[in-house]
Design an enzyme around this catalytic site. Structure first.
Site, PDB file in Angstrom:
ATOM      1  N   HIS A 205       0.902  -1.203   0.239  1.00 45.31           N
ATOM      2  CA  HIS A 205       0.096  -0.179   0.123  1.00 45.31           C
ATOM      3  C   HIS A 205       0.724   1.307  -0.083  1.00 45.31           C
ATOM      4  CE1 HIS A 205       0.889  -0.163   4.193  1.00 45.31           C
ATOM      5  NE2 HIS A 205       0.665   1.116   4.377  1.00 45.31           N
TER       6      HIS A 205
HETATM    7  C1  UD1 Z   1      -2.461   5.549   5.575  1.00 48.52           C
HETATM    8  C2  UD1 Z   1      -1.151   5.950   6.401  1.00 48.52           C
HETATM    9  C3  UD1 Z   1      -0.200   4.840   6.117  1.00 48.52           C
HETATM   10  C4  UD1 Z   1      -0.528   3.552   6.869  1.00 48.52           C
HETATM   11  C5  UD1 Z   1      -1.806   3.361   6.070  1.00 48.52           C
HETATM   12  C6  UD1 Z   1      -2.342   1.934   6.856  1.00 48.52           C
HETATM   13  C7  UD1 Z   1      -0.834   8.383   6.054  1.00 48.52           C
HETATM   14  C8  UD1 Z   1       0.104   9.340   5.609  1.00 48.52           C
HETATM   15  N1  UD1 Z   1      -0.577   7.218   5.544  1.00 48.52           N
HETATM   16  O1  UD1 Z   1      -2.304   5.196   4.238  1.00 48.52           O
HETATM   17  O2  UD1 Z   1       1.079   5.239   7.073  1.00 48.52           O
HETATM   18  O3  UD1 Z   1       0.360   2.398   6.740  1.00 48.52           O
HETATM   19  O4  UD1 Z   1      -2.936   4.164   6.161  1.00 48.52           O
HETATM   20  O5  UD1 Z   1      -3.479   1.407   5.788  1.00 48.52           O
HETATM   21  O6  UD1 Z   1      -1.480   8.717   7.056  1.00 48.52           O
HETATM   22  N2  UD1 Z   1      -9.612   4.493   1.328  1.00 48.52           N
HETATM   23  C9  UD1 Z   1     -10.744   3.914   1.559  1.00 48.52           C
HETATM   24  N3  UD1 Z   1     -11.460   3.480   2.604  1.00 48.52           N
HETATM   25  C10 UD1 Z   1     -10.847   3.506   3.669  1.00 48.52           C
HETATM   26  C11 UD1 Z   1      -9.482   4.202   3.792  1.00 48.52           C
HETATM   27  C12 UD1 Z   1      -8.926   4.739   2.616  1.00 48.52           C
HETATM   28  O7  UD1 Z   1     -11.391   3.534   0.398  1.00 48.52           O
HETATM   29  O8  UD1 Z   1     -11.331   2.993   4.914  1.00 48.52           O
HETATM   30  C13 UD1 Z   1      -8.929   4.708   0.177  1.00 48.52           C
HETATM   31  C14 UD1 Z   1      -9.282   6.297  -0.271  1.00 48.52           C
HETATM   32  O9  UD1 Z   1      -9.477   6.116  -1.497  1.00 48.52           O
HETATM   33  C15 UD1 Z   1      -7.807   7.032  -0.036  1.00 48.52           C
HETATM   34  C16 UD1 Z   1      -6.938   5.875  -0.076  1.00 48.52           C
HETATM   35  O10 UD1 Z   1      -7.494   4.653   0.295  1.00 48.52           O
HETATM   36  O11 UD1 Z   1      -7.980   7.902  -0.805  1.00 48.52           O
HETATM   37  C17 UD1 Z   1      -5.730   6.313   1.082  1.00 48.52           C
HETATM   38  O12 UD1 Z   1      -6.292   6.253   2.120  1.00 48.52           O
HETATM   39  P1  UD1 Z   1      -5.272   7.197   3.231  1.00 48.52           P
HETATM   40  O13 UD1 Z   1      -5.934   6.879   4.599  1.00 48.52           O
HETATM   41  O14 UD1 Z   1      -5.285   8.640   2.942  1.00 48.52           O
HETATM   42  O15 UD1 Z   1      -3.901   6.600   3.168  1.00 48.52           O
HETATM   43  P2  UD1 Z   1      -3.294   5.085   3.238  1.00 48.52           P
HETATM   44  O16 UD1 Z   1      -2.977   4.745   1.896  1.00 48.52           O
HETATM   45  O17 UD1 Z   1      -4.399   4.064   3.921  1.00 48.52           O
END
Ligand code: UD1
Length: 363
Positions: A205
């Site tokens: 991820h």
């Molecule tokens: C975040 C953390 C990362 C951690 C990871 C665990 C930061 C900068 N990054 O990254 O360090 O290892 O979480 O998973 O804080 N999304 C969904 N559903 C959800 C959550 C996210 O669909 O419940 C999708 C969204 O489209 C979003 C993308 O995933 O844009 C990224 O989510 P985000 O929480 O921004 O960052 P992670 O890549 O999960």
């Protein structure tokens, strides 16, 4: 003593779970649990509260997904009134995500003490958003609670006063040790039609791996070869799924019969799967630690790690993302891997109790 605890993303939940339990046992701390809502899907959030017996959050800021700047700013705006209303003695943040730095910054600007769990970890790679979050959070924390000795060393070299640094052990391992027996009862192997040790696991991820189609393709080139020899189970993170489709790489994945995508799994199913796998390929930080305690070989598909102790003891290898290196590492690990190493000190299931004691003694 009143402590606001912040959790925002999937890997935070198994860290606040043991703390909430330790507060209850101590009977001297009134905890407030704030969920920032950075992760919001049932499979990335709600399920973990249920499985880990975490009390319902007192407050959910419901910030959701956005760019780094917007997400961080929204968390800060929503968290400030919570701190003003609850007037805690301490705000406690875990890990290295946007929720960690956002809430930490709000706390210190309001003159509230800040405790950081998993302090001092460094990948020394400032292109990682998490590295920036770690450095910034540590630089404003009053209590720095470390999982491994490298964290202590890093903080001292950055000029943090030694009396503010505590090696408390690994709180994620508190949850693992508490739930491993329950996890063993999961029927995930049957549901996926797998035999013990006859498969590998993959998780990806990190932006550096999944936001860049060239790197992602290079990893897929390796997976194409590896899956001919061993089935690979790939519980796919929402970010990774989105990018796979956006870059049309999903078409390639469909042509690989033994690379099997699943939805994000719950905590107990994933623990069972990890503990039964031949080996794990990952770019996650927490999985490097969990595989160490489970004594399952871990191949880290990154150029660095912020958990160097896992490499020093030999449970984890930094493989990078070059196709040939990944294939070679898989070959080596299937031919034999020593499981005869010492688990790092204080990864013993009692980190949360130590943290509570330090909060009470120091603050
Ligand atoms: C975040 C953390 C990362 C951690 C990871 C665990 C930061 C900068 N990054 O990254 O360090 O290892 O979480 O998973 O804080 N999304 C969904 N559903 C959800 C959550 C996210 O669909 O419940 C999708 C969204 O489209 C979003 C993308 O995933 O844009 C990224 O989510 P985000 O929480 O921004 O960052 P992670 O890549 O999960």
């Amino acid at each position: 003593m009143k402590v606001i605890n912040v959790a925002g993303v999937r890997p935070n939940f198994m860290k606040v779970a043991p703390l909430m339990e330790a507060y209850k046992k101590s009977n001297q701390i009134e905890p407030v649990l704030v969920h920032t809502g950075q992760h919001y899907d049932e499979s990335m959030s709600g399920l973990f509260f249920h499985e880990l017996d975490i009390p319902e959050p007192d407050i959910n800021l419901e910030v959701g997904s956005a760019s780094h700047a917007v997400q961080t700013a929204e968390i800060m705006k929503a968290f400030e009134p919570v701190v003003l209303e609850h007037k805690p003695d301490v705000v406690l943040v875990v890990g290295d995500v946007n929720s960690t730095i956002a809430c930490g910054l709000v706390a210190v600007k309001l003159g509230i003490k800040l405790a950081h769990v998993e302090a001092g970890l460094r990948s020394f790679d400032r292109s990682m958003p998490e590295e920036i979050n770690r450095i910034l959070t540590d630089s404003i924390s009053d209590l720095l609670l470390c999982t491994e000795q490298s964290g202590v060393v890093n903080l001292i070299s950055e000029g943090v006063p030694e009396e503010d640094i505590f090696l408390v052990g690994n709180i994620m391992i508190d949850s693992l040790l508490k739930y491993i027996d329950k996890a063993k009862q999961s029927n995930i192997l049957d549901r996926l039609n797998l035999n013990h040790s006859d498969f590998a696991i993959l998780t990806l991820h990190r932006p550096a791996n999944v936001d860049d189609p060239i790197t992602f393709s290079r990893i897929l080139d390796a997976l194409e070869v590896i899956q001919r020899h061993i089935p690979i189970i790939f519980p796919i993170h929402p970010r990774t799924r989105k990018n796979l489709f956006a870059s049309y790489l999903d078409r390639r994945v469909k042509r690989l019969p033994h690379l099997r995508l699943t939805h994000p799994l719950g905590y107990l199913d994933f623990l069972k799967l990890m503990s039964s796998a031949r080996f794990v390929m990952t770019d996650s930080g927490g999985i490097q630690e969990e595989t160490t305690v489970l004594r399952i070989p871990c191949l880290t598909l990154r150029e660095n790690t912020e958990q160097p102790v896992t490499v020093e003891i030999g449970s984890n290898r930094i493989v990078g993302t070059e196709t040939e290196k990944i294939i070679e590492a898989c070959k080596q690990v299937t031919n034999g891997h020593s499981r005869n190493f010492q688990i790092p000190p204080l990864w013993d299931g009692h980190a949360a109790e130590r943290i509570v004691k330090i909060l009470l003694d120091r603050l």
